[in-house]
Write an enzyme that holds these catalytic residues in place. Structure first.
Site, PDB file in Angstrom:
ATOM      1  N   GLU A   4      -7.369 -84.587 -56.375  1.00  0.00           N
ATOM      2  CA  GLU A   4      -6.524 -85.662 -56.919  1.00  0.00           C
ATOM      3  C   GLU A   4      -7.068 -86.107 -58.262  1.00  0.00           C
ATOM      4  O   GLU A   4      -8.273 -86.009 -58.503  1.00  0.00           O
ATOM      5  CB  GLU A   4      -6.493 -86.860 -55.945  1.00  0.00           C
ATOM      6  CG  GLU A   4      -5.692 -86.575 -54.686  1.00  0.00           C
ATOM      7  CD  GLU A   4      -5.775 -87.690 -53.656  1.00  0.00           C
ATOM      8  OE1 GLU A   4      -6.528 -88.653 -53.869  1.00  0.00           O
ATOM      9  OE2 GLU A   4      -5.086 -87.582 -52.637  1.00  0.00           O
ATOM     10  N   LYS A  44      -8.680 -88.334 -61.013  1.00  0.00           N
ATOM     11  CA  LYS A  44      -9.581 -89.493 -61.020  1.00  0.00           C
ATOM     12  C   LYS A  44      -9.182 -90.369 -62.196  1.00  0.00           C
ATOM     13  O   LYS A  44      -9.370 -89.992 -63.347  1.00  0.00           O
ATOM     14  CB  LYS A  44     -11.042 -89.052 -61.156  1.00  0.00           C
ATOM     15  CG  LYS A  44     -11.990 -90.231 -61.044  1.00  0.00           C
ATOM     16  CD  LYS A  44     -13.435 -89.861 -61.259  1.00  0.00           C
ATOM     17  CE  LYS A  44     -14.345 -91.019 -60.915  1.00  0.00           C
ATOM     18  NZ  LYS A  44     -13.941 -92.310 -61.518  1.00  0.00           N
ATOM     19  N   ARG A 103     -10.363-100.220 -59.067  1.00  0.00           N
ATOM     20  CA  ARG A 103      -9.980-100.013 -57.678  1.00  0.00           C
ATOM     21  C   ARG A 103      -9.209-101.221 -57.181  1.00  0.00           C
ATOM     22  O   ARG A 103      -9.584-102.358 -57.458  1.00  0.00           O
ATOM     23  CB  ARG A 103     -11.268 -99.841 -56.863  1.00  0.00           C
ATOM     24  CG  ARG A 103     -11.102 -99.213 -55.503  1.00  0.00           C
ATOM     25  CD  ARG A 103     -11.041 -97.722 -55.603  1.00  0.00           C
ATOM     26  NE  ARG A 103     -11.002 -97.104 -54.295  1.00  0.00           N
ATOM     27  CZ  ARG A 103     -12.051 -96.549 -53.694  1.00  0.00           C
ATOM     28  NH1 ARG A 103     -13.219 -96.555 -54.273  1.00  0.00           N
ATOM     29  NH2 ARG A 103     -11.922 -95.989 -52.503  1.00  0.00           N
ATOM     30  N   ARG A 137     -20.822 -94.393 -49.072  1.00  0.00           N
ATOM     31  CA  ARG A 137     -20.707 -93.348 -50.088  1.00  0.00           C
ATOM     32  C   ARG A 137     -20.825 -92.037 -49.334  1.00  0.00           C
ATOM     33  O   ARG A 137     -21.871 -91.742 -48.755  1.00  0.00           O
ATOM     34  CB  ARG A 137     -21.831 -93.498 -51.113  1.00  0.00           C
ATOM     35  CG  ARG A 137     -21.520 -92.900 -52.449  1.00  0.00           C
ATOM     36  CD  ARG A 137     -22.570 -93.252 -53.477  1.00  0.00           C
ATOM     37  NE  ARG A 137     -22.369 -94.549 -54.107  1.00  0.00           N
ATOM     38  CZ  ARG A 137     -21.468 -94.795 -55.068  1.00  0.00           C
ATOM     39  NH1 ARG A 137     -20.702 -93.819 -55.496  1.00  0.00           N
ATOM     40  NH2 ARG A 137     -21.359 -95.991 -55.582  1.00  0.00           N
TER      41      ARG A 137
END
Length: 569
Positions: free
Chosen positions: A250, A252, A257, A420
């Site tokens: 996808e 970036k 966000r 993460r």
DNA sequence: ATTGTCTGCCCC
DNA sequence: ATTCTGC
DNA sequence: GCAGAATGGGCAGACAAT
């Protein structure tokens, strides 16, 4: 509870670097805390006074702590800063100066965790004229009834930096150990409860009651949820190796966000990565959501990118950063700096959590429920493939479309809030380089106490024969001498070039040339060159270069223009 | 009224 | 954000 | 592989100082 008791735990934790040891120390403490009424003490272990989702702020940081310390100890601010430069920790400075003070005065030891929490909680409530003085009194009250050790942690908590090597993962393990049987299922239950609640005091209370209570924690749309974070991939091939084939690619996007919620009452709420609510700042986004998504309740994960309303050209992050904390002139900004929402995940849909559903399911659903409208809201640009060449093309196209790079995701993975994870990767292109000369530096803190740790970089203005600052760099150097250019090595090189010292900052003669890598050049209001580097890092010394061999202002400007042009498409 | 300094578990 | 380090 | 601790640029807002 006596604050002293808590401080003894802090000291133990700071002394023991092993995570297992920390977990044991903490779990023993939590066993005691079980019997306390006030579970908020757990916030003090996190280095704060409120749960994660709270937007309350102390409004106190280094400068005001220096002022408070000076007041409470009678030592001048200048002297406090001098100590800070040497010791590298305002907490330890507090310990030193308050211990000395205590030797001269009698004091009864009665500071409790309740009193500390009380005063801390009052700080965010103060507003208006005279605020700083009122805050100073609240802090002074604590400091003057503190021992040295207590003062150390009062200061550290005000700085939101406890330096005891404990974060949520360690506290999670300690909660399991103190309340439940230590196994994978219980750890998962505590973690998932925390993911949804964002409040460790609440999770601890639930854990005390048992796994059943933990599992009752619900994901509620309209309540903030931590976002999942990506690791770095080195290449397309590396990405495939780590997430498997086929993989999801996808775009970036270079924006910020946004976690977009629609709750049971149909109200749209938007949260940032740090759980701050920004709904008021983005009435445009609320409208896009209401008009283009047909569902009762949901939580979406997305990236907002800015674009020029006339040319429709995507804008770099810096340009739209004005919108995120805006309180005034919001309507004006909405028109001047519109954003496009690129949605890439759905975590909750019509009454059901999707956190544990495979990504493939989530992304398919997402594409069904969003009516794509360019420049308003759309599902993120995506390619699912096992073909390296096709992936490579997609990546190149992303860069051509003026985006930062691509995300590479595993098709079967769940959504792990706040983690993460190795199944969501980001890939960005190789970076740019400049040789620059060091013209200043600043002494570090914590583990870098006593050495220079942040370095001011300058380019050369040939026309005026002057060095012009273009930013600072601090990362990229090694902690250990054997591994490469280290902080101590660079400090030793710069030491005898120092011409001025003020507080923790020094000015040095332009002699030492370093190679810097960076991601972007930005216009800068703070540096005299008028430019600054985005994400600068030091890689190595350039002893073969003299200061006048470094990048010239002209070269910087040319490079800036070259990058600007790439944005045009 | 204007300018300067400080803060933000800020945003990246 | 990036980077390094200890576990 | 992960979590933790160092640090980068730049923005708006809040308050203090002038």
């Amino acid at each position: 509870m006596l604050y002293k008791e808590l401080c003894e735990i802090y000291e133990e934790l700071e002394k023991n670097p092993s995570r297992l040891a920390k977990t044991t120390i903490l779990s023993n403490f939590l066993k005691k805390l079980k019997h306390e009424k006030n579970k908020e003490i757990i916030y003090l272990i996190q280095g704060k006074a409120f749960p994660d989702y709270s937007e309350k702020e102390f409004g106190i940081s280094e400068q005001l702590c220096i002022k408070a310390l000076s007041k409470a100890s009678g030592i001048s601010s200048k002297e406090i800063v001098n100590k800070w430069r040497k010791i590298g920790d305002l907490g330890k400075v507090a310990e030193e100066v308050m211990t000395k003070k205590k030797q001269n005065t009698l004091f009864s030891h009665k500071l409790t965790t309740e009193k500390v929490l009380d005063n801390l909680k009052k700080l965010p409530e103060l507003i208006g004229k005279g605020t700083v003085d009122k805050k100073m009194s609240l802090i002074s009250e604590l400091l003057t009834s503190s021992s040295g050790i207590e003062a150390k942690y009062i200061i550290r908590i005000l700085l939101s930096d406890l330096r005891i090597g404990v974060a949520s993962g360690t506290i999670r393990d300690a909660i399991v150990e103190s309340c439940l049987e230590k196994n994978e299922e219980n750890t998962k239950a505590v973690q998932e409860s925390y993911d949804k609640a964002n409040d460790l005091a609440l999770v601890f209370e639930k854990a005390c009651k048992g796994i059943g209570s933990l599992n009752e924690t619900e994901l509620i749309p309209g309540h903030p949820l931590k976002v999942m974070l990506a690791l770095k991939a080195e290449s397309i091939q590396d990405g495939f190796e780590r997430v498997g084939k086929p993989a999801v690619f996808e775009y970036k996007y270079d924006g910020f966000r946004m976690l977009i919620n629609k709750d049971e009452k149909g109200k749209v709420k938007i949260f940032t990565r740090r759980l701050d609510e920004v709904t008021k700042q983005f009435p445009d986004v609320v409208k896009y959501i209401e008009e283009n998504i047909d569902a009762k309740t949901f939580i979406l994960d997305s990236e907002a990118v800015g674009y020029d309303p006339k040319t429709k050209r995507y804008k770099p992050f810096q340009d739209i950063s004005q919108r995120i904390r805006r309180k005034y002139d919001i309507e004006k900004l909405e028109k001047e700096l519109p954003v496009e929402i690129n949605v890439f995940d759905v975590l909750y849909y019509n009454g059901k959590s999707l956190l544990n559903e495979p990504f493939q399911k989530r992304t398919e659903l997402l594409r069904k429920i969003i009516k794509n409208k360019k420049y308003r809201i759309q599902s993120s640009h995506q390619l699912i493939t096992d073909d390296e060449k096709k992936a490579e093309e997609f990546y190149k196209q992303a860069l051509k479309d003026n985006q930062e790079g691509v995300m590479i995701k595993n098709l079967t993975a769940p959504y792990k809030p706040g983690a993460r994870v190795g199944y969501m990767l980001k890939l960005k292109p190789a970076e740019n380089e400049f040789d620059l000369v060091i013209t200043g530096a600043e002494y570090g803190t914590g583990k870098r106490a006593g050495t220079l740790s942040s370095f001011t970089l300058s380019c050369y203005d040939k026309a005026n024969d002057k060095f012009l600052e273009i930013g600072k760099a601090s990362t990229g150097l090694k902690e250990k001498e054997e591994e490469g250019l280290s902080y101590t090595e660079l400090t030793n090189l710069l030491k005898h070039l120092i011409t001025h010292e003020t507080g923790r900052e020094v000015i040095v003669k332009p002699k030492i040339v370093v190679r810097i890598i960076y991601q972007n050049i930005q216009r800068s209001p703070t540096y005299e060159s008028g430019f600054a580097l985005r994400f600068p890092r030091i890689t190595h010394l350039r002893p073969d270069r003299t200061p006048k061999d470094v990048a010239t202002l002209k070269e910087v400007i040319e490079e800036y223009k070259r990058m600007e042009l790439k944005i045009e498409y």
